[in-house]
Design a protein around this motif. Structure first.
Motif, PDB file in Angstrom:
ATOM      1  N   ALA A  37       0.836  -1.202   0.000  1.00 44.37           N
ATOM      2  CA  ALA A  37       0.000   0.000   0.000  1.00 44.37           C
ATOM      3  C   ALA A  37       0.865   1.244   0.000  1.00 44.37           C
ATOM      4  O   ALA A  37       1.890   1.312   0.690  1.00 44.37           O
ATOM      5  CB  ALA A  37      -0.920   0.000   1.214  1.00 44.37           C
ATOM      6  N   SER A  38       0.451   2.253  -0.766  1.00 44.91           N
ATOM      7  CA  SER A  38       1.207   3.493  -0.910  1.00 44.91           C
ATOM      8  C   SER A  38       1.129   4.331   0.360  1.00 44.91           C
ATOM      9  O   SER A  38       0.291   4.108   1.247  1.00 44.91           O
ATOM     10  CB  SER A  38       0.658   4.301  -2.085  1.00 44.91           C
ATOM     11  OG  SER A  38      -0.659   4.754  -1.779  1.00 44.91           O
ATOM     12  N   HIS A  39       1.984   5.340   0.435  1.00 47.24           N
ATOM     13  CA  HIS A  39       1.974   6.258   1.576  1.00 47.24           C
ATOM     14  C   HIS A  39       0.633   6.966   1.696  1.00 47.24           C
ATOM     15  O   HIS A  39       0.126   7.153   2.820  1.00 47.24           O
ATOM     16  CB  HIS A  39       3.106   7.279   1.431  1.00 47.24           C
ATOM     17  CG  HIS A  39       4.467   6.684   1.622  1.00 47.24           C
ATOM     18  ND1 HIS A  39       5.036   6.506   2.869  1.00 47.24           N
ATOM     19  CD2 HIS A  39       5.367   6.204   0.724  1.00 47.24           C
ATOM     20  CE1 HIS A  39       6.232   5.956   2.735  1.00 47.24           C
ATOM     21  NE2 HIS A  39       6.458   5.766   1.436  1.00 47.24           N
ATOM     22  N   ASN A  40       0.053   7.349   0.576  1.00 44.48           N
ATOM     23  CA  ASN A  40      -1.235   8.044   0.615  1.00 44.48           C
ATOM     24  C   ASN A  40      -2.313   7.175   1.267  1.00 44.48           C
ATOM     25  O   ASN A  40      -3.086   7.646   2.114  1.00 44.48           O
ATOM     26  CB  ASN A  40      -1.658   8.430  -0.802  1.00 44.48           C
ATOM     27  CG  ASN A  40      -3.009   9.102  -0.841  1.00 44.48           C
ATOM     28  OD1 ASN A  40      -3.341   9.928   0.010  1.00 44.48           O
ATOM     29  ND2 ASN A  40      -3.823   8.743  -1.819  1.00 44.48           N
ATOM     30  N   VAL A  41      -2.362   5.914   0.885  1.00 44.35           N
ATOM     31  CA  VAL A  41      -3.369   5.011   1.444  1.00 44.35           C
ATOM     32  C   VAL A  41      -3.124   4.776   2.928  1.00 44.35           C
ATOM     33  O   VAL A  41      -4.041   4.873   3.753  1.00 44.35           O
ATOM     34  CB  VAL A  41      -3.380   3.674   0.668  1.00 44.35           C
ATOM     35  CG1 VAL A  41      -4.250   2.642   1.378  1.00 44.35           C
ATOM     36  CG2 VAL A  41      -3.863   3.896  -0.761  1.00 44.35           C
ATOM     37  N   ILE A  42      -1.884   4.486   3.290  1.00 46.78           N
ATOM     38  CA  ILE A  42      -1.566   4.211   4.694  1.00 46.78           C
ATOM     39  C   ILE A  42      -1.757   5.455   5.549  1.00 46.78           C
ATOM     40  O   ILE A  42      -2.305   5.384   6.663  1.00 46.78           O
ATOM     41  CB  ILE A  42      -0.130   3.671   4.824  1.00 46.78           C
ATOM     42  CG1 ILE A  42      -0.025   2.288   4.157  1.00 46.78           C
ATOM     43  CG2 ILE A  42       0.290   3.599   6.286  1.00 46.78           C
ATOM     44  CD1 ILE A  42      -0.920   1.224   4.741  1.00 46.78           C
ATOM     45  N   ASP A  43      -1.326   6.616   5.055  1.00 50.21           N
ATOM     46  CA  ASP A  43      -1.488   7.849   5.828  1.00 50.21           C
ATOM     47  C   ASP A  43      -2.961   8.161   6.073  1.00 50.21           C
ATOM     48  O   ASP A  43      -3.333   8.657   7.145  1.00 50.21           O
ATOM     49  CB  ASP A  43      -0.823   9.021   5.103  1.00 50.21           C
ATOM     50  CG  ASP A  43       0.699   8.937   5.120  1.00 50.21           C
ATOM     51  OD1 ASP A  43       1.231   8.111   5.893  1.00 50.21           O
ATOM     52  OD2 ASP A  43       1.342   9.682   4.355  1.00 50.21           O
ATOM     53  N   THR A  44      -3.803   7.882   5.087  1.00 48.19           N
ATOM     54  CA  THR A  44      -5.239   8.134   5.245  1.00 48.19           C
ATOM     55  C   THR A  44      -5.821   7.284   6.363  1.00 48.19           C
ATOM     56  O   THR A  44      -6.586   7.772   7.205  1.00 48.19           O
ATOM     57  CB  THR A  44      -5.972   7.859   3.920  1.00 48.19           C
ATOM     58  OG1 THR A  44      -5.488   8.771   2.930  1.00 48.19           O
ATOM     59  CG2 THR A  44      -7.473   8.037   4.074  1.00 48.19           C
ATOM     60  N   LEU A  45      -5.469   5.991   6.393  1.00 46.81           N
ATOM     61  CA  LEU A  45      -5.954   5.143   7.476  1.00 46.81           C
ATOM     62  C   LEU A  45      -5.337   5.521   8.813  1.00 46.81           C
ATOM     63  O   LEU A  45      -6.014   5.479   9.857  1.00 46.81           O
ATOM     64  CB  LEU A  45      -5.656   3.667   7.165  1.00 46.81           C
ATOM     65  CG  LEU A  45      -6.764   2.888   6.448  1.00 46.81           C
ATOM     66  CD1 LEU A  45      -7.055   3.471   5.069  1.00 46.81           C
ATOM     67  CD2 LEU A  45      -6.423   1.411   6.353  1.00 46.81           C
ATOM     68  N   SER A  46      -4.072   5.926   8.801  1.00 45.65           N
ATOM     69  CA  SER A  46      -3.401   6.311  10.051  1.00 45.65           C
ATOM     70  C   SER A  46      -4.061   7.532  10.675  1.00 45.65           C
ATOM     71  O   SER A  46      -4.192   7.629  11.908  1.00 45.65           O
ATOM     72  CB  SER A  46      -1.917   6.595   9.794  1.00 45.65           C
ATOM     73  OG  SER A  46      -1.248   5.427   9.369  1.00 45.65           O
ATOM     74  N   ARG A  47      -4.469   8.469   9.832  1.00 43.81           N
ATOM     75  CA  ARG A  47      -5.145   9.667  10.344  1.00 43.81           C
ATOM     76  C   ARG A  47      -6.601   9.396  10.713  1.00 43.81           C
ATOM     77  O   ARG A  47      -7.230  10.200  11.405  1.00 43.81           O
ATOM     78  CB  ARG A  47      -5.077  10.795   9.309  1.00 43.81           C
ATOM     79  CG  ARG A  47      -3.683  11.373   9.097  1.00 43.81           C
ATOM     80  CD  ARG A  47      -3.730  12.623   8.243  1.00 43.81           C
ATOM     81  NE  ARG A  47      -4.220  12.349   6.899  1.00 43.81           N
ATOM     82  CZ  ARG A  47      -3.437  12.142   5.848  1.00 43.81           C
ATOM     83  NH1 ARG A  47      -2.110  12.143   6.006  1.00 43.81           N
ATOM     84  NH2 ARG A  47      -3.948  11.896   4.660  1.00 43.81           N
ATOM     85  N   GLY A  48      -7.129   8.285  10.248  1.00 45.30           N
ATOM     86  CA  GLY A  48      -8.522   7.942  10.530  1.00 45.30           C
ATOM     87  C   GLY A  48      -8.628   6.981  11.692  1.00 45.30           C
ATOM     88  O   GLY A  48      -8.225   7.283  12.814  1.00 45.30           O
TER      89      GLY A  48
END
Length: 488
Positions: A316-327
């Protein structure tokens, strides 16, 4: 007590070491295995030796396809066996809801680093189908957690006809292979639609340039976004090199840059299925590294562990992981055996061997040799319509008529019969991977060649020689079997 006695009787007859295994169906009792084909008696493998498999009747089969493009470092490598045993002696199972393991951490770090910083995390499962299911669910959850404006309307996927993404229901729905789907259509999700594959041999017009062909396919994808509602699509799913469904078909230059632009235009993700074509099969660790694009989510599988353990994964890309991390900070998905330490140890050993022995350089050096030899030996054969591929991943498509590219009737089972002849005849003693439905999901035949990455130049010559003789021998016999009127 009776069941225990039966079990002891079975155990007492089991083979050890090089002891021969009775051929299935040769004993008084039928096989207890729910085989893919219930009417066949399968030969048993007693051991593997590099590029060869030794069967219970003594035959040595040259494994030119690695099974289903799996055995990327060949069979019987003691270093992988030792790594697996060391992990089992340490700890065999890890309940990932509570713990992690060194093997899983090291493997995922290698995988993330192999992407040149483009991917952030790896998720390890046991099969390519599981990986695709996880990838689709991850794409959906990404849009639910996208801040500051979640997009709950995104529930759809667009994939390509003549594709295969796995056998479980969600993955099967993503795939467009008609013969594999037909029995289970009523059970499958209906939120996937399909566009044309990038298949220049059958899809590109005679006078059409690559650029015009790419533009036409990109326009078709754009129109499909518009048809289903661009704000309803989670992702476009594609194989960089189409494997089982089409027989090692790479895209034409610029295709994936064009489809990525369409995805970006409508805010959808790009999912690459590299279960069959990735982890070095095309000559680079990831096939997308040759396409000038980076996916948002990627599945990997077969050559991750080289067949030494069942293992696959999702990147998974940084964008995908960062989105879940912030959620929510979690992925609402899980498997009992995800991140299995023994599977991870096997895969890590396989990947270390590939890196330390510089085997991808061997793939890049000998891939063109394989291609040239196939063209020399089979390019002019009247029943070989097309030879295509990349690296150590090549397909040969068979046709009734070379000029019209007309396929053989479905009921002829040409690819399967070629594969069976290769195994059954001592004149050939070679394993190739057959595929059907190449033209429209039902008709069309091809075989895939996928040698081990450590195959030598001499072995490549042997593979091509045996395959060429196999193809020539099969079609010579097929011609001889035709009624006299049909031969005229």
């Amino acid at each position: 007590m009776q069941n225990t006695s039966r079990l002891e009787a079975v155990i007492s007859r089991r083979p050890t070491g090089d002891q021969e295994v009775p051929a299935l169906g040769s004993s008084l009792q039928p096989s207890a295995v729910f085989h893919r084909q219930l009417r066949l008696n399968f030969p048993a493998i007693v051991r593997g030796e590099g590029s060869y498999l030794v069967l219970n009747d003594g035959r040595r089969i040259l494994d030119a396809s690695g099974g289903a493009a799996v055995a990327c470092i060949g069979h019987g490598d003691a270093r992988v066996a030792e790594a697996v045993m060391a992990q089992m002696r340490s700890v065999a199972y890890c309940a990932t809801i509570f713990y992690t393991s060194t093997a899983c951490e090291q493997l995922c770090r290698y995988l993330v680093d192999s992407t040149g910083g483009h991917m952030a995390r790896a998720y390890i499962v046991c099969s390519g189908s599981e990986a695709m299911e996880a990838a689709m669910k991850l794409a959906r959850q990404y849009f639910l957690e996208k801040a500051p404006h979640p997009e709950p309307r995104r529930t759809r996927f667009i994939a390509r006809s003549q594709s295969y993404h796995g056998i479980t229901l969600g993955a099967l729905a993503a795939g467009g292979h008609e013969a594999r789907r037909q029995y289970f259509e009523p059970l499958m999700p209906t939120n996937v639609s399909h566009v044309s594959p990038c298949f220049s041999y059958r899809g590109k017009a005679a006078q059409e340039s690559d650029a015009a062909y790419v533009a036409r396919l990109a326009a078709e994808l754009d129109a499909e976004f518009q048809r289903v509602g661009p704000d309803t699509v989670c992702a476009f799913i594609a194989e960089p090199i189409v494997g089982a469904a089409l027989g090692s078909v790479p895209s034409v230059p610029g295709y994936f840059r064009a489809v990525q632009a369409v995805c970006r235009k409508y805010g959808a993700l790009l999912i690459f299925d590299e279960v069959m074509c990735g982890m070095g099969r095309a000559g680079t660790v990831h096939a997308w590294q040759q396409e000038g694009v980076v996916p948002d989510i990627q599945t990997i599988g077969k050559c991750l562990g080289g067949g030494y353990q069942p293992i696959a994964g999702v990147l998974a890309s940084h964008n995908v992981i960062d989105t879940l991390s912030r959620g929510t900070g979690s992925f609402v998905h899980g498997h009992t055996y995800q991140g299995h330490p023994v599977g991870c140890a096997a895969a890590l050993a396989v990947q270390r061997i590939i890196a330390e022995e510089n085997l991808l350089a061997n793939v890049r050096e000998l891939g063109p040799v394989l291609a040239d030899l196939l063209a020399q030996r089979l390019g002019d054969h009247p029943n070989v319509g097309n030879i295509r591929g990349r690296g150590f991943f090549w397909g040969i498509e068979f046709v009734q008529d070379k000029n019209s590219a007309r396929p053989f009737p479905v009921e002829d089972h040409v690819a399967m019969k070629i594969a069976e002849l290769g195994l059954s005849s001592a004149d050939y003693a070679i394993a190739v991977y057959p595929g059907s439905g190449t033209v429209d999901g039902r008709s069309g035949d091809h075989i895939i060649l996928a040698p081990a990455y450590n195959a030598t130049r001499a072995e490549i010559h042997t593979i091509v020689d045996r395959v060429a003789r196999l193809v020539e021998g099969y079609f010579a016999a097929k011609t001889d079997d035709r009624p006299e009127q049909a031969k005229l």
